[in-house]
Design a protein around this motif. Structure first.
Motif, mmCIF file in Angstrom:
data_model
loop_
_atom_site.group_PDB
_atom_site.id
_atom_site.type_symbol
_atom_site.label_atom_id
_atom_site.label_comp_id
_atom_site.label_asym_id
_atom_site.label_seq_id
_atom_site.Cartn_x
_atom_site.Cartn_y
_atom_site.Cartn_z
ATOM 1 N N ASP A 97 2.286 8.134 -11.593
ATOM 2 C CA ASP A 97 0.907 8.596 -11.473
ATOM 3 C C ASP A 97 0.219 7.633 -10.508
ATOM 4 O O ASP A 97 -0.211 6.544 -10.906
ATOM 5 N N PRO A 98 0.104 8.020 -9.230
ATOM 6 C CA PRO A 98 -0.405 7.066 -8.232
ATOM 7 C C PRO A 98 -1.817 6.573 -8.547
ATOM 8 O O PRO A 98 -2.189 5.481 -8.121
ATOM 9 N N ALA A 99 -2.591 7.347 -9.292
ATOM 10 C CA ALA A 99 -3.940 6.901 -9.632
ATOM 11 C C ALA A 99 -3.909 5.768 -10.659
ATOM 12 O O ALA A 99 -4.869 5.018 -10.797
ATOM 13 N N ASN A 100 -2.804 5.661 -11.365
ATOM 14 C CA ASN A 100 -2.671 4.629 -12.388
ATOM 15 C C ASN A 100 -1.308 3.940 -12.292
ATOM 16 O O ASN A 100 -0.465 4.097 -13.168
ATOM 17 N N ASP B 143 2.654 13.261 3.334
ATOM 18 C CA ASP B 143 2.201 14.362 4.185
ATOM 19 C C ASP B 143 0.965 14.001 5.001
ATOM 20 O O ASP B 143 0.869 14.334 6.180
ATOM 21 N N THR B 144 0.014 13.335 4.352
ATOM 22 C CA THR B 144 -1.295 13.129 4.992
ATOM 23 C C THR B 144 -1.541 11.685 5.422
ATOM 24 O O THR B 144 -2.496 11.426 6.147
ATOM 25 N N LEU B 145 -0.713 10.754 4.962
ATOM 26 C CA LEU B 145 -0.925 9.313 5.150
ATOM 27 C C LEU B 145 -2.217 8.825 4.478
ATOM 28 O O LEU B 145 -2.694 7.726 4.780
ATOM 29 N N ALA B 146 -2.772 9.614 3.562
ATOM 30 C CA ALA B 146 -3.921 9.139 2.770
ATOM 31 C C ALA B 146 -3.434 8.072 1.790
ATOM 32 O O ALA B 146 -2.326 8.171 1.245
ATOM 33 N N LEU B 147 -4.275 7.052 1.558
ATOM 34 C CA LEU B 147 -3.910 5.992 0.622
ATOM 35 C C LEU B 147 -3.846 6.558 -0.795
ATOM 36 O O LEU B 147 -4.810 7.169 -1.271
ATOM 37 N N ARG B 148 -2.725 6.349 -1.461
ATOM 38 C CA ARG B 148 -2.600 6.817 -2.841
ATOM 39 C C ARG B 148 -2.744 5.672 -3.836
ATOM 40 O O ARG B 148 -3.314 5.850 -4.899
ATOM 41 N N CYS B 149 -2.187 4.498 -3.526
ATOM 42 C CA CYS B 149 -2.516 3.336 -4.360
ATOM 43 C C CYS B 149 -2.382 2.049 -3.575
ATOM 44 O O CYS B 149 -1.551 1.935 -2.681
ATOM 45 N N ASP B 150 -3.228 1.104 -3.928
ATOM 46 C CA ASP B 150 -3.267 -0.209 -3.299
ATOM 47 C C ASP B 150 -2.815 -1.212 -4.354
ATOM 48 O O ASP B 150 -3.366 -1.258 -5.447
ATOM 49 N N LEU B 151 -1.796 -1.985 -4.020
ATOM 50 C CA LEU B 151 -1.235 -2.925 -4.986
ATOM 51 C C LEU B 151 -1.313 -4.341 -4.406
ATOM 52 O O LEU B 151 -0.337 -4.870 -3.868
ATOM 53 N N LYS C 7 0.856 -1.185 0.000
ATOM 54 C CA LYS C 7 0.000 0.000 0.000
ATOM 55 C C LYS C 7 0.887 1.227 0.000
ATOM 56 O O LYS C 7 1.906 1.264 0.700
ATOM 57 N N VAL C 8 0.474 2.236 -0.773
ATOM 58 C CA VAL C 8 1.287 3.435 -0.962
ATOM 59 C C VAL C 8 0.498 4.631 -0.442
ATOM 60 O O VAL C 8 -0.652 4.830 -0.822
ATOM 61 N N PHE C 9 1.166 5.421 0.418
ATOM 62 C CA PHE C 9 0.490 6.525 1.111
ATOM 63 C C PHE C 9 1.141 7.867 0.787
ATOM 64 O O PHE C 9 2.345 7.935 0.504
#
Lengths: 411, 411
Positions: free
Chosen positions: A200-203, A152-160, A147-149
């Motif tokens: 591009d964390p969304a992709n 700064d915010t520790l929000a999830l950016r991508c789940d692998l 999992k990639v966060f």
């Protein structure tokens, strides 16, 4: 194909009857000045000589100053810190602590406070930070994947998810950062190495290498970021990817190592991140044997074996590569040996304390810090004179991590 | 023996009619938060992503943040900053600035104030800091020698006059730190390399190597601290000391380089500290010729020459060694070229701006900062895409120095 015996002896040991010692080691007072008084009020200080020491039994961190050789603070409430590891923010102000229980905690080393904490998995085994400092990645056993966060915010950016077959996820090990918001990691249950490009964390784009060898259990990337090397638990040898090749292909190296020899009980698996690259040679812990292997990084052939006092766990080069320091599994974990890389032999045997679990060099290597868990202290050695120069009281210390790691690939 | 023509063309150029631009480049505002407001009030921040840019014409420093890619402050009153260089304190909070006029100034990067300044010589050419961060050393032309100062107080700890014959002192060049409070330096007028051990600053021990070759003009130490290499102005070739040898002896390397070739006018001497060691090869600027030399650091033989667009000045490896970036003397100093070290050829030619004087990589190499003096800006390039990603307004910028140097040998 032989299987290794994996006996994590040191993990099973009780902590003993010692009372945990929370007292900080006394330090000489600097001369008072107006500027120093101002700094004390504001907390203003550089962060290049800071570090943290894992206090596993109490779920806390000691914050240390490698210039003063002092414990300057403590942060508690970090959960299960078995096998914990730490990476640092690009500005060297924040430590990201990966707990075994899936906790990911951001600690401000200047205010000595937790500034973010999430439970990101059920069973986690460490992490990495992208070269640009924007993404923090955790490698997980349960659920298997990365999992990639947002740093700064520790929000999830991508789940692998490490889903290697429909509905089947592998435990992930050997996660490292590569240049350009990329990560490499190994799938223990899938005999695979995957590369994730999170530009591009969304992709995210994941490139998969299958059939790399049985049960990769840990890995490293060489200091230049070129070679990713996974150790194999299920067979002899290691799997290597040349990441600079136009089409990287997995190659087996040191496949003959151990062949025909009697397998020995393994009391603690060596940590591959501890592998030392000094000049053109890599120094590797032999698994189960009382040897350090010397490998030519041009040919990836073994060129020497150095007899040592026990089963090596961490084999670490001083930053200049002139010395390699080695610690050991039980029953030899009160010892540390120093190898001279020019002479390729042990030049000093030390006994820093009981249950030596980890070592960390200062950024330019003039000193090394050694955690002596069962003595509840960290011993600091001068690496030229090979003598102790300080002792710091800490609670059952294990891993030691200094902020200079922020500037290096693969830490 | 040939002498080289030394024409410091770029130094003689007028600064042009541009008004000095003191405006900071606009930056996106981060989302406001209570923590950020607190930090703004106290000045609290990490120091691992800070740096300074020399503004020679105005005797000032721009303080920069490599995460935000922003100029965050300016410090003035630093005197003559021609050929200025900078080292950083172990905690990465303070910059020590060596001015050409003999000024040694300590700048607090957090409060953006001068916290110490002395005139330590009449004509100075740079300095170094000991591996443990306790001693700052300056190399001087007038009076010729090295002076060593307490890093905290700037009090003189030892004076090492470069007196090579009774009453005769040499100009000193090529000063570098070595492990263990030691320094190496070269004597331009005495054809010598001296090593000073300042473990006990009250009783420094100096080891002298004479007859090392005519007129050493600059030097470097390899990243592992093993090889000290001085360039020779008075003859072809370089002088090298293997500092790991039990009895280091000077050896001549690349002595055949340039032999029998017509000497060319040299518009600007290359800086040897810019030499790049990438993997087992060193990339060196040819003096006067439009070439970068590739040298095997195992044999110290030349193995290739790479044609480039002009006379190289700085030849610098990205921290991972995959790329080498090159800038040039007049008339080609609007160009920068990128060499791929696997292919050993120029893969991209860039024109970042007018009068490119220096380059500095971010610690993990994802970006490189390039000073474009006559455009009064620093251009930041992404080293993967080889495209500019930011421009910062600075006053006639020359040298760029990031705090990560504190953790490295020989900077």
């Amino acid at each position: 194909m032989r299987r290794r015996h994996w006996m994590l002896g040191s993990l099973a040991l009780p902590l003993g009857g010692c009372a945990l010692n929370s007292q900080l080691s006394p330090q000489p007072s600097p001369a008072p000045s107006a500027a120093a008084a101002d700094d004390a009020a504001t907390g203003l200080r550089g962060s290049g000589d800071l570090g943290v020491v894992i206090e596993r039994a109490s779920g806390s961190l000691g914050i240390v100053d490698t210039s003063a050789r002092a414990v300057i603070g403590r942060v508690t409430g970090l959960g299960d810190l078995s096998h914990a590891s730490v990476v640092f923010s690009r500005d060297q102000r924040f430590a990201y602590v990966f707990g075994r229980d899936g906790g990911l905690t951001r600690v401000d080393l200047l205010t000595r406070r937790i500034t973010g904490r999430i439970m990101q998995a059920g069973n986690s085994i460490g992490g990495a930070i992208s070269a640009d400092g924007t993404l923090v990645a955790a490698q997980n056993y349960t659920p298997g994947g990365v999992k990639v966060f947002d740093a700064d915010t520790l929000a999830l950016r991508c789940d692998l998810p490490a889903e290697f077959a429909p509905g089947r996820r592998s435990r992930v090990v050997g996660l490292v950062d590569l240049p350009g918001r990329r990560f490499a990691y190994s799938l223990f249950d899938a005999d695979a190495i995957w590369l994730a490009d999170c530009s591009d964390p969304a992709n995210p784009r994941v490139t998969k290498h299958a059939g790399i060898g049985r049960q990769p259990y840990d890995a490293l990337v060489t200091p230049d970021g070129r070679h990713y090397i996974a150790g194999l638990f299920g067979e002899d040898g290691l799997a290597m990817l040349d990441l600079w090749a136009p089409q990287p292909q997995v190659r087996r190296i040191l496949a003959g190592y151990g062949r025909g020899e009697q397998p020995l009980p393994v009391f603690k698996m060596p940590h591959l991140r501890g592998w030392a690259v000094a000049g053109r040679h890599a120094y590797l812990p032999a698994i189960g044997r009382h040897e350090v292997l010397v490998v030519d990084t041009t040919t990836w052939q073994e060129v020497a074996r150095i007899p040592v006092a026990g089963q090596p766990v961490f084999v670490m080069a001083r930053p200049d590569g002139r010395q390699v320091w080695v610690n050991f599994a039980v029953p030899d974990y009160h010892r540390v040996q120093v190898i001279d890389t020019l002479e390729r032999r042990v030049v000093r045997s030390l006994e820093p304390g009981r249950a030596v679990l980890h070592m960390e060099f200062t950024p330019r290597g003039e000193a090394v810090w050694i955690s002596c868990r069962d003595d509840h202290r960290v011993a600091v050695y001068d690496t030229q004179r090979l003598e102790p120069v300080a002792q710091l009281a800490l609670q059952a210390p294990s891993g030691i991590f200094f902020t200079a790691r922020a500037a290096r690939v693969g830490f």
